[in-house]
Design an enzyme around this catalytic site. Sequence first.
Site, PDB file in Angstrom:
ATOM      1  N   ASN A   1       0.856  -1.186   0.000  1.00 15.64           N
ATOM      2  CA  ASN A   1       0.000   0.000   0.000  1.00 15.64           C
ATOM      3  C   ASN A   1       0.892   1.236   0.000  1.00 15.64           C
ATOM      4  O   ASN A   1       1.879   1.292   0.724  1.00 15.64           O
ATOM      5  CB  ASN A   1      -0.910   0.007   1.236  1.00 15.64           C
ATOM      6  CG  ASN A   1      -2.100   0.920   1.081  1.00 15.64           C
ATOM      7  OD1 ASN A   1      -1.965   2.093   0.766  1.00 15.64           O
ATOM      8  ND2 ASN A   1      -3.292   0.383   1.308  1.00 15.64           N
TER       9      ASN A   1
ATOM     10  N   HIS B   1     -12.912  -3.059  -0.048  1.00 15.99           N
ATOM     11  CA  HIS B   1     -12.480  -2.456  -1.306  1.00 15.99           C
ATOM     12  C   HIS B   1     -13.635  -2.407  -2.307  1.00 15.99           C
ATOM     13  O   HIS B   1     -14.675  -3.031  -2.122  1.00 15.99           O
ATOM     14  CB  HIS B   1     -11.326  -3.256  -1.919  1.00 15.99           C
ATOM     15  CG  HIS B   1     -10.006  -3.029  -1.250  1.00 15.99           C
ATOM     16  ND1 HIS B   1      -9.647  -3.669  -0.091  1.00 15.99           N
ATOM     17  CD2 HIS B   1      -8.960  -2.223  -1.587  1.00 15.99           C
ATOM     18  CE1 HIS B   1      -8.434  -3.282   0.265  1.00 15.99           C
ATOM     19  NE2 HIS B   1      -7.997  -2.404  -0.612  1.00 15.99           N
TER      20      HIS B   1
ATOM     21  N   LYS C   1     -11.746  -4.967  -7.677  1.00 13.92           N
ATOM     22  CA  LYS C   1     -10.461  -5.513  -7.218  1.00 13.92           C
ATOM     23  C   LYS C   1     -10.429  -7.008  -7.485  1.00 13.92           C
ATOM     24  O   LYS C   1     -11.369  -7.732  -7.162  1.00 13.92           O
ATOM     25  CB  LYS C   1     -10.268  -5.223  -5.727  1.00 13.92           C
ATOM     26  CG  LYS C   1      -8.892  -5.581  -5.204  1.00 13.92           C
ATOM     27  CD  LYS C   1      -8.681  -5.021  -3.809  1.00 13.92           C
ATOM     28  CE  LYS C   1      -7.313  -5.386  -3.266  1.00 13.92           C
ATOM     29  NZ  LYS C   1      -6.220  -4.889  -4.144  1.00 13.92           N
TER      30      LYS C   1
END
Length: 257
Positions: free
Chosen positions: A115, A143, A147
């Site tokens: 990240n 998310h 994704k």
Amino acid sequence: MSDIKVAVLGAGGRMGAQACAAVEGADGMRLVARLGRGDTVSAKTLAGADVAVDFTVPAVTEANVHAVLDAGAHAVVGATGWDDDSRARVAAHLAELSPRGTGSQESLGVLIAPNFGLSAVLAMTFAAKAARYFESAEVIELHHPNKVDAPSGTARHTAEAIATARAEAGLGPSPDATEAGWEARGADVDGVRVHAVRLRGLVAHEEILFGNEGEQLVIRQDSFDRASFMPGVLLAIRSVVSRPGLTVGLEHVLDLS
């Protein structure tokens, strides 16, 4: 000092496009190549880049990094899907490229960041420090539904750090009397349960839960816009050129490890 020449792989994606714009707007950097789906990664297509930033997909990211190294460039990796084996292969490749007579000091660097969000890196770091003090620990990652991997690389990295800290403290598994319905208990990452949520309207979010008898600690991080990742991307690009070998996690660049 000359500008750092940067190539972006996966430039057609949302993160790749944002990275291109960030590089173009940054002092001391110059965007020299945008590679999209189907483009071959080579010295020619990288156009003399010092650093290639990979925002592709798990299916191709490792091959891309090996190609970048063969082309003589450093790599910053934001694509997910990495595990111990793939990281070990990159480390071995870096060692093979080590200049003769310099021992184990490789000239090229690869920085794999689960990240790039500074708040996310801090959350992961705080979680690793807290893990040894709590009997129970679980991770929830949330998310957007586009994704492709679950759990996320960030959640895996978080869980692995928590598991390492717990092992070093001599803690056993978190208490759990579940006998049936294990599929509802999330993924097991080194003994830490990780739950993945995919929901329209989300970007990237993580909640780390710790519990003892009578108390709870919650560490929460929210990324509402991909622009929040760009300071970390630029920091990684500037750092990798002077950081030989393999680095996993932006916390090392931030001196938080």
